[in-house]
Design an enzyme around this catalytic site. Structure first.
Site, PDB file in Angstrom:
ATOM      1  N   TYR A   1       0.871  -1.203  -0.037  1.00 40.50           N
ATOM      2  CA  TYR A   1       0.126   0.154   0.105  1.00 40.50           C
ATOM      3  C   TYR A   1       0.687   1.271   0.096  1.00 40.50           C
ATOM      4  CZ  TYR A   1      -4.410  -2.597   0.939  1.00 40.50           C
ATOM      5  OH  TYR A   1      -5.314  -3.321   0.894  1.00 40.50           O
TER       6      TYR A   1
ATOM      7  N   LYS B   1       2.951 -15.385   1.564  1.00 47.69           N
ATOM      8  CA  LYS B   1       2.741 -16.254   0.125  1.00 47.69           C
ATOM      9  C   LYS B   1       4.408 -16.259  -0.420  1.00 47.69           C
ATOM     10  CE  LYS B   1       0.468 -17.690  -3.615  1.00 47.69           C
ATOM     11  NZ  LYS B   1      -0.246 -18.944  -3.415  1.00 47.69           N
TER      12      LYS B   1
ATOM     13  N   ASP C   1      -5.916  -6.620   5.091  1.00 43.50           N
ATOM     14  CA  ASP C   1      -7.262  -5.987   4.748  1.00 43.50           C
ATOM     15  C   ASP C   1      -8.252  -7.007   3.940  1.00 43.50           C
ATOM     16  OD1 ASP C   1      -8.872  -3.997   3.712  1.00 43.50           O
ATOM     17  OD2 ASP C   1      -7.414  -3.175   2.316  1.00 43.50           O
TER      18      ASP C   1
END
Ligand code: NAD
Length: 362
Positions: free
Chosen positions: A141, A192, A249
């Site tokens: 972000y 991930k 989020d």
């Protein structure tokens, strides 16, 4: 000593839900020996309309001088076409970054009265008590470079940067381990790592910190795609979920559906010096201005503020008990109700929480 809080209702349903939270604060101030003062400020689209900026200097000065911040929500179709730095969401990212609110706590606890409100089976969600701890001021972000650019062949390219440094990971992981120590002592770190180097690094930093300082807490790792699946399949396996900004989020919105509605999930965003409290949902333009929104996530955010910033655990417990009471009484806003015709309005729900609070003080 008077505690000073900054109230930033923002856009859309932000004004409606914050108005109900303010009724609760008013009841506490008048009836519970609670010395508090507040001042309103602008953020998001309404701040752009008034000042041409979604996080104006006056708001910045206000929050820097406050003991805590209560925020509603920002955003809406009216401002979607503005240049990115002027959009309401840029104001939200700016205040989080400005106050260095790196640790976002999102508790997803299933209220037993709402077992039927979730789309999942009661036996799957009964007893769920998850704390999502999301890194809030770094990651994709905020990473540079970012943008949309023209390519020589006439196409365009959109790009963002996912990056985390050792210290950024360690400080949020530390919060997760410390939170787990006063819960069920289990942290599941979400990444991930099989595909993204930045999260492979995340995993190794979390593991190293754990081995050095937190071996009394059980640490596991899970790929984010599996975590999304496990949250729906068997959510009770989770105690504390530690996540990056983007994954947190998404997963916390998913976790909200375990509780019946996104309108039930409060949050606290903490830094070393400042703290801000807000529901996890957005400005809900589809129901804005209709007195339909569920104010409980915001009222429960007030409870978190009382607990973590204002040293009033007693009042936090009162507010949470009042919310339980209205749910016990069967009151449901439309998002929690199977029958929209009999659903309580936003203001009726706020009033009912205040009545329950006053009853507790009788
Ligand atoms: P949203 O959270 O605003 O709404 C998603 C859905 O949930 C909608 O159907 C809405 O009606 C419902 N909902 C949300 N809160 C509710 C409540 N308290 N009671 C009942 N129903 C509720 O997400 P969105 O529609 O993706 O985004 C709308 C706007 O909000 C966008 O501009 C977005 O950028 C912004 N947004 C802001 C925040 C924030 O301020 N923290 C967070 C997410 C989205």
């Amino acid at each position: 000593m008077t505690l000073n809080i900054a109230i930033l209702p923002g856009d859309g349903i932000g004004t409606e839900i914050v108005a109900e939270a303010m009724k609760v604060l008013q009841v506490l101030k008048q009836n519970f020996n609670f010395d508090i003062a507040w001042q309103y400020g602008l953020i998001g689209g309404v701040a752009y309309d008034a000042d041409g900026c979604p996080y104006p200097a006056a708001t910045q000065a206000l929050v820097h001088g406050s003991d805590a911040v209560l925020l509603g929500a920002v955003g809406g179709p009216k401002w979607e076409r503005l240049d990115k730095p002027l959009r309401p969401e840029a104001g939200l990212l700016a205040i989080r970054k400005d106050l260095d609110l790196f640790a976002n706590y999102r508790p997803a606890k299933v209220h037993k009265q709402l077992l039927q409100a979730s789309t999942l089976k009661p036996e799957v969600i009964n007893g769920v008590d998850i704390l999502v701890i999301r890194e809030l001021v770094s990651g994709i972000y905020f990473g540079q470079p970012r943008g949309i650019e023209d390519l020589p062949d006439g196409q365009q390219r959109g790009f963002n940067t996912l990056e985390y440094t050792t210290s950024q990971i360690e400080r949020i992981a530390r919060k997760a381990f410390e939170a787990a120590r006063v819960r069920d002592r289990r942290v599941c770190s979400i990444d991930k790592a099989n595909v993204l180097e930045a999260t492979e690094f995340w995993r190794s930093v979390v593991s190293d910190l754990h081995a050095r300082e937190y071996t009394d807490v059980a640490l596991s790792h899970m790929y984010v795609d599996n975590a999304a699946m496990q949250l729906i399949r068997a959510p009770k396996q989770f105690d504390v979920m530690l996540t990056t900004n983007l994954f947190g989020d998404i997963l916390s919105d998913e976790a909200s559906m375990l509780t019946g509605s996104i309108g039930m999930l409060p949050s606290a965003s903490m830094g070393e010096k400042f703290a801000m409290y807000e529901p996890i949902h957005g400005s809900a333009p589809d129901i804005s201005g209709q007195n339909k929104a569920n104010p409980l996530a915001t009222i429960l955010s007030v409870a978190m503020m009382l607990r973590f910033s204002l040293a009033r655990e007693d009042l936090a417990l009162h507010v949470e008990a009042a919310v339980d009471q209205v749910l016990d009484d069967g009151l449901r806003t439309a998002d929690l109700s199977h029958d929209a015709d009999v659903a309580a309005s936003c203001s009726a729900m706020g009033d009912a929480v205040c009545t329950a609070l006053l009853g507790a003080n009788a």
